[in-house]
Scaffold this motif. Structure first.
Motif, PDB file in Angstrom:
ATOM      1  N   GLU A   8      11.513  26.892  31.895  1.00 47.72           N
ATOM      2  CA  GLU A   8      11.479  25.988  33.031  1.00 47.72           C
ATOM      3  C   GLU A   8      11.183  26.702  34.347  1.00 47.72           C
ATOM      4  N   LEU A   9      11.042  28.014  34.302  1.00 50.91           N
ATOM      5  CA  LEU A   9      10.771  28.775  35.520  1.00 50.91           C
ATOM      6  C   LEU A   9       9.502  29.606  35.368  1.00 50.91           C
ATOM      7  N   LYS A  10       8.458  28.978  34.878  1.00 48.81           N
ATOM      8  CA  LYS A  10       7.212  29.712  34.636  1.00 48.81           C
ATOM      9  C   LYS A  10       6.386  29.867  35.904  1.00 48.81           C
ATOM     10  N   CYS A  11       6.530  28.931  36.850  1.00 46.64           N
ATOM     11  CA  CYS A  11       5.749  28.989  38.083  1.00 46.64           C
ATOM     12  C   CYS A  11       6.601  29.660  39.161  1.00 46.64           C
ATOM     13  N   ILE A  12       6.485  30.959  39.263  1.00 51.23           N
ATOM     14  CA  ILE A  12       7.303  31.732  40.193  1.00 51.23           C
ATOM     15  C   ILE A  12       6.512  31.999  41.482  1.00 51.23           C
ATOM     16  N   PRO A  13       7.053  31.643  42.648  1.00 57.16           N
ATOM     17  CA  PRO A  13       6.354  31.947  43.898  1.00 57.16           C
ATOM     18  C   PRO A  13       6.193  33.455  44.059  1.00 57.16           C
ATOM     19  N   ARG A  14       5.062  33.850  44.543  1.00 56.90           N
ATOM     20  CA  ARG A  14       4.861  35.275  44.800  1.00 56.90           C
ATOM     21  C   ARG A  14       5.717  35.717  45.992  1.00 56.90           C
ATOM     22  N   HIS A  15       5.824  34.831  46.987  1.00 55.33           N
ATOM     23  CA  HIS A  15       6.538  35.168  48.224  1.00 55.33           C
ATOM     24  C   HIS A  15       7.453  33.998  48.607  1.00 55.33           C
ATOM     25  N   ILE A  16       8.746  34.262  48.712  1.00 55.99           N
ATOM     26  CA  ILE A  16       9.728  33.276  49.165  1.00 55.99           C
ATOM     27  C   ILE A  16      10.253  33.701  50.526  1.00 55.99           C
ATOM     28  N   ALA A  17      10.307  32.755  51.461  1.00 60.06           N
ATOM     29  CA  ALA A  17      10.910  32.993  52.774  1.00 60.06           C
ATOM     30  C   ALA A  17      12.126  32.071  52.898  1.00 60.06           C
ATOM     31  N   ILE A  18      13.185  32.561  53.534  1.00 60.28           N
ATOM     32  CA  ILE A  18      14.410  31.768  53.645  1.00 60.28           C
ATOM     33  C   ILE A  18      14.951  31.792  55.067  1.00 60.28           C
ATOM     34  N   ILE A  19      15.229  30.595  55.593  1.00 58.57           N
ATOM     35  CA  ILE A  19      15.982  30.456  56.832  1.00 58.57           C
ATOM     36  C   ILE A  19      17.438  30.298  56.427  1.00 58.57           C
ATOM     37  N   LEU A 224      18.962  28.773  44.052  1.00 53.13           N
ATOM     38  CA  LEU A 224      17.641  29.372  44.221  1.00 53.13           C
ATOM     39  C   LEU A 224      16.720  28.949  43.085  1.00 53.13           C
ATOM     40  N   LYS A 225      17.232  28.956  41.875  1.00 54.12           N
ATOM     41  CA  LYS A 225      16.424  28.542  40.720  1.00 54.12           C
ATOM     42  C   LYS A 225      16.022  27.070  40.836  1.00 54.12           C
ATOM     43  N   GLU A 230      11.700  23.126  41.668  1.00 51.94           N
ATOM     44  CA  GLU A 230      11.051  22.089  42.478  1.00 51.94           C
ATOM     45  C   GLU A 230       9.665  22.560  42.924  1.00 51.94           C
ATOM     46  N   TYR A 231       9.553  23.799  43.311  1.00 50.97           N
ATOM     47  CA  TYR A 231       8.262  24.371  43.696  1.00 50.97           C
ATOM     48  C   TYR A 231       7.269  24.257  42.541  1.00 50.97           C
ATOM     49  N   GLY A 232       7.736  24.531  41.337  1.00 50.72           N
ATOM     50  CA  GLY A 232       6.863  24.487  40.170  1.00 50.72           C
ATOM     51  C   GLY A 232       6.362  23.091  39.841  1.00 50.72           C
ATOM     52  N   ARG A 233       7.057  22.065  40.330  1.00 43.64           N
ATOM     53  CA  ARG A 233       6.636  20.687  40.055  1.00 43.64           C
ATOM     54  C   ARG A 233       5.603  20.180  41.055  1.00 43.64           C
ATOM     55  N   ARG A 234       5.381  20.938  42.111  1.00 44.98           N
ATOM     56  CA  ARG A 234       4.460  20.488  43.150  1.00 44.98           C
ATOM     57  C   ARG A 234       3.035  20.970  42.866  1.00 44.98           C
TER      58      ARG A 234
END
Length: 241
Positions: A8-19, A224-225, A230-234
């Protein structure tokens, strides 16, 4: 080596930024001084850095101290600077063990001398690591970065290193603090606030946003996961169809 992502976590962002927002509210809800919220938030940094490395994220940028944060009460600012210095001193060995490379962006010369010294020392000690790159945004403001970028660009033109007709988005990006890193794929903001607070104004043009009501000290590895799921669904179209 990073742990292979689950099904379920195959689409991993290369770069994550966090506020990282909500430390003060977290402390207030518990009747604690704000500094305790910041201290607990530092523990969350450790958790999030660890899970990003495990997932195979290449870059993690944390909004640690903004240019506007200098306006806070001197006692709180002093405590934050001491916490930053302590965090770097204690966690550098851990970053070495986890193969994390530390970097920093912002007007770093505004930091206290002891913080600058420890920051440069930690960056140097982790410079050969090849895993996750952890980027701390310190004394950072997006507008200030753009102004500094314009000044750098003008200097290059004045010195004859660059013709003004060559200036485009790619050229300008090379004059920003983030010139060595790709733009973030995913921006996470904790505490439910719906604004970017002068963070990476140029770089967030096509970044996916994820907002959670969780306060930063309560933000867990599973949270975080959830953001990555959610990112992977977009579907990212970058202005196309």
């Amino acid at each position: 080596m990073p742990t292979p992502p689950s099904e379920e976590l195959k689409c991993i962002p290369r770069h994550i930024a966090i506020i990282m927002d909500g430390n003060g509210r977290w402390a207030k809800e518990r009747g604690l001084p704000r500094t305790e919220g910041h201290r607990s938030g530092a523990d969350t940094v450790r958790r999030v850095t660890e899970v990003c490395g495990e997932m195979g994220v290449e870059y993690l940028t944390l909004y640690a101290f903004s240019s506007e944060n200098w306006k806070r009460p001197k006692r709180e600012v002093d405590a934050l600077m001491k916490l930053l210095e302590q965090f770097l001193r204690v966690k550098t060995k851990e970053m070495q063990e986890q193969n994390v490379r530390l970097q920093a962006i912002g007007r770093l010369h505004d930091l206290p001398k002891s913080c600058q010294d420890q920051l440069h020392k930690s960056i140097e000690q982790t410079s050969q690591n090849t895993g996750l790159t952890l980027i701390l945004a310190l004394s950072y403001g997006g507008r200030e970065e753009i102004i500094d970028g314009v000044k750098s660009l003008l200097e290059s033109v004045e010195k004859g290193h660059l013709d003004k007709g060559m200036i485009d988005g790619d050229v300008f990006s090379k004059h920003l603090y983030t010139r060595y890193y790709p733009d973030p794929d995913l921006l996470i903001r904790t505490s439910g606030e719906l604004r970017i607070s002068n963070f990476l104004l140029w770089q967030l043009s096509y970044t996916e946003f994820y907002v959670t009501q969780k306060l930063w000290p309560d933000f867990s590895k599973e949270d975080l996961k959830d953001a990555v799921r959610e990112y992977g669904r977009r579907q990212r179209r970058f202005g196309g169809v």
